[in-house]
Design a protein around this motif. Structure first.
Motif, PDB file in Angstrom:
ATOM      1  N   PRO A 258      35.165  -8.642  -5.813  1.00 49.01           N
ATOM      2  CA  PRO A 258      35.743  -9.122  -7.100  1.00 49.01           C
ATOM      3  C   PRO A 258      35.661  -8.220  -8.352  1.00 49.01           C
ATOM      4  N   ASN A 259      34.552  -7.243  -8.375  1.00 43.71           N
ATOM      5  CA  ASN A 259      34.411  -6.176  -9.577  1.00 43.71           C
ATOM      6  C   ASN A 259      34.921  -4.888  -9.334  1.00 43.71           C
ATOM      7  N   MET A 260      35.277  -4.742  -7.841  1.00 48.58           N
ATOM      8  CA  MET A 260      35.568  -3.252  -7.621  1.00 48.58           C
ATOM      9  C   MET A 260      37.196  -3.105  -7.855  1.00 48.58           C
ATOM     10  N   ILE A 261      37.279  -1.605  -8.406  1.00 52.72           N
ATOM     11  CA  ILE A 261      38.803  -1.257  -8.649  1.00 52.72           C
ATOM     12  C   ILE A 261      39.376  -0.791  -7.305  1.00 52.72           C
ATOM     13  N   ALA A 262      40.717  -1.138  -7.168  1.00 49.19           N
ATOM     14  CA  ALA A 262      41.469  -0.638  -5.844  1.00 49.19           C
ATOM     15  C   ALA A 262      41.500   0.641  -5.932  1.00 49.19           C
ATOM     16  N   LEU A 263      41.484   1.274  -4.887  1.00 46.99           N
ATOM     17  CA  LEU A 263      41.503   2.888  -4.880  1.00 46.99           C
ATOM     18  C   LEU A 263      42.507   3.442  -5.120  1.00 46.99           C
ATOM     19  N   ARG A 264      43.949   2.518  -5.023  1.00 49.66           N
ATOM     20  CA  ARG A 264      45.226   3.020  -5.324  1.00 49.66           C
ATOM     21  C   ARG A 264      45.385   2.937  -6.879  1.00 49.66           C
ATOM     22  N   ASP A 265      44.572   2.472  -7.637  1.00 51.51           N
ATOM     23  CA  ASP A 265      44.840   2.156  -9.106  1.00 51.51           C
ATOM     24  C   ASP A 265      43.491   3.123  -9.919  1.00 51.51           C
ATOM     25  N   LEU A 266      42.744   3.625  -9.112  1.00 52.53           N
ATOM     26  CA  LEU A 266      41.737   4.442  -9.908  1.00 52.53           C
ATOM     27  C   LEU A 266      42.359   5.995 -10.394  1.00 52.53           C
ATOM     28  N   PRO A 267      43.356   6.729 -10.046  1.00 47.74           N
ATOM     29  CA  PRO A 267      43.728   7.779 -10.689  1.00 47.74           C
ATOM     30  C   PRO A 267      44.246   7.551 -12.090  1.00 47.74           C
ATOM     31  N   ALA A 268      45.183   6.476 -12.157  1.00 52.08           N
ATOM     32  CA  ALA A 268      45.751   5.997 -13.587  1.00 52.08           C
ATOM     33  C   ALA A 268      44.823   5.687 -14.667  1.00 52.08           C
ATOM     34  N   LEU A 269      43.815   5.003 -14.029  1.00 53.36           N
ATOM     35  CA  LEU A 269      42.428   4.513 -15.160  1.00 53.36           C
ATOM     36  C   LEU A 269      41.865   5.693 -15.301  1.00 53.36           C
TER      37      LEU A 269
END
Length: 285
Positions: A258-269
């Motif tokens: 529930p608190n992890m970021i999806a790998l696909r969303d990490l680069p933009a962040l």
């Protein structure tokens, strides 16, 4: 006691060296909460290596071989030490990423140090003197996560214990403070206080800071949507690095989904956070 040891800048790795310093460009510690399989570890490590290359950011791969601190005794814990170390070694060899993993017992420190570049002391164990001493004596950098129960200025004692045992370097990680039941709060004042009182690079754990300990009854919950919010705030204040757990499919993760970021969303962040970091450190210089 070697209190004079200068830990203000810490560098790890060989082929892909990563430097941590509160005045240096932002570095990243990222990976899954628990190492679930060789395939998962390699998939995430490859994505992180590509991210490091594209954004010119220092990246350390992190994963736990054992989640020893779980809400329920029936919860998944990861692959274990013996199965995980060869995978960590392969990740390091194939992608050049330095490795961070946590240790829970003094006997784990020496074998983990044969592969890992950074030994991490979990938040609930940050006052365990024997564990800190054993980690320091390995000759590896030690990352101490501040306990949810600890004031930021009290972290200097943990760092002093590492210095007393001849540690080569240390990091201090803020991961939120207990706030009533099943909740944490992040006090951004803790970040400069940690830097001032410990003299080591400060890391902000953006994913565990949104955790809801025991919030799902037999497991911890979390509010993933606030990870970017807290990460931006921490970078604006000024930190050496961010600690962000990521997973290809967080909803299926063994732990802390529930608190992890999806790998696909990490680069933009990370791309956005690097812009915040450049501005914050330019203004502070």
């Amino acid at each position: 006691m070697n209190k004079a040891a200068d830990f203000s800048t810490v560098t790890v790795g060989s082929s892909r060296r990563v430097a941590f310093g509160d005045h240096l460009p932002l570095a990243l510690i990222a990976g899954p909460c628990a190492l679930e399989s060789r395939a998962q570890g390699l998939e995430i490590a490859q994505a992180l290596a590509e991210l490091a290359e594209r954004l010119s950011i220092g990246v350390v791969f992190k994963a736990s071989f054992d989640k020893a601190n779980r809400s329920s005794g029936s919860a998944g814990r990861g692959l274990g030490l013996a199965a995980s170390l060869p995978i960590f070694a392969e990740i390091k060899e194939r992608f050049g990423l330095p490795i961070l993993t946590d240790v829970h017992e003094t006997t784990q420190c020496a074998p983990v140090a044969e592969v890992a570049d950074i030994l991490q002391i979990p938040a609930f164990l940050c006052r365990q003197t024997d564990l800190l001493a054993a980690a320091a004596r390995t000759g590896r950098v030690v990352n101490v996560k501040k306990g949810q129960f600890l004031a930021p200025w009290d972290m200097r004692h943990a760092i002093d214990k590492l210095r007393a045992e001849g540690a080569v370097g240390a990091l201090a990680t803020e991961r939120g403070t207990s706030f009533g039941y099943n909740a944490l709060v992040s006090d951004m004042r803790a970040l400069p206080v940690l830097a001032e009182t410990t003299g080591v690079p400060v890391i902000f754990d953006a994913t565990h800071s949104v955790q809801q300990p025991g919030g799902l009854g037999a497991a911890s919950g979390g509010e993933r949507r606030f990870v970017p919010v807290l990460a931006r705030a921490a970078v604006a204040v000024g930190v050496a690095g961010l600690f962000i757990e990521t997973h290809p499919d967080p909803e299926s993760a063994v732990s802390d989904g529930p608190n992890m970021i999806a790998l696909r969303d990490l680069p933009a962040l990370i791309e956005a956070l690097l812009a915040f970091d450049r501005l914050a450190k330019a203004l502070a210089s």
